[in-house]
Design a protein around this motif. Structure first.
Motif, PDB file in Angstrom:
ATOM      1  N   LEU A  92       0.828  -1.203   0.000  1.00 33.45           N
ATOM      2  CA  LEU A  92       0.000   0.000   0.000  1.00 33.45           C
ATOM      3  C   LEU A  92       0.865   1.258   0.000  1.00 33.45           C
ATOM      4  N   THR A  93       1.929   1.254   0.777  1.00 37.50           N
ATOM      5  CA  THR A  93       2.834   2.400   0.828  1.00 37.50           C
ATOM      6  C   THR A  93       3.459   2.650  -0.540  1.00 37.50           C
ATOM      7  N   GLN A  94       3.900   1.587  -1.202  1.00 35.59           N
ATOM      8  CA  GLN A  94       4.495   1.731  -2.526  1.00 35.59           C
ATOM      9  C   GLN A  94       3.472   2.271  -3.523  1.00 35.59           C
ATOM     10  N   GLU A  95       2.246   1.768  -3.459  1.00 34.54           N
ATOM     11  CA  GLU A  95       1.209   2.242  -4.367  1.00 34.54           C
ATOM     12  C   GLU A  95       0.898   3.715  -4.126  1.00 34.54           C
ATOM     13  N   MET A  96       0.873   4.118  -2.858  1.00 36.70           N
ATOM     14  CA  MET A  96       0.601   5.526  -2.545  1.00 36.70           C
ATOM     15  C   MET A  96       1.724   6.422  -3.066  1.00 36.70           C
ATOM     16  N   LYS A  97       2.969   5.999  -2.874  1.00 38.15           N
ATOM     17  CA  LYS A  97       4.098   6.782  -3.374  1.00 38.15           C
ATOM     18  C   LYS A  97       4.020   6.909  -4.891  1.00 38.15           C
TER      19      LYS A  97
END
Length: 119
Positions: free
Chosen positions: A76-81
């Protein structure tokens, strides 16, 4: 975890004491009493084994769920970035156009002011 072990130990000891008191106070022959004690022991052993297996399954499930949670949070963090970067890239060209448009408006206003002052 220590309180769980204490609770389990308390239940186990209480059950054994209760079962023993019940068996000893019952009006039965020695042979029947020994058979009951043996059966009760087998039942307790099976119950303890089942509890042990259930505890192990729960522990493994918690570990797996925890690992999945960490993985999902990283994803999720990677997708948000990635989404933020894409958004910045899509907005940046428009910012330049808006800036140019505002400069044109400012220039037109200056020209209009000059015409009004001359006129």
């Amino acid at each position: 975890m220590a309180s769980g072990k204490s609770l389990f130990l308390g239940i186990l000891v209480g059950g054994v004491v209760g079962a023993t008191a019940t068996l000893l106070s019952a009006p039965t022959s020695g042979k029947e009493l020994r058979a009951k004690v043996m059966n009760q022991g087998i039942e307790w052993k099976e119950l303890l084994e089942k509890l042990k297996l259930d505890s192990l399954r729960l522990k493994n499930q918690l570990a797996a769920t925890s690992k999945e949670g960490v993985s999902l949070i990283k994803e999720l963090t990677q997708e948000m970035k990635s989404s933020v970067v894409e958004w910045k890239e899509s907005v940046e060209p428009h910012q330049h156009n808006i800036h140019q448009y505002l400069e044109q408006i400012e220039s037109s206003l200056k020209d209009l002011e000059e015409k009004v002052q001359k006129g």
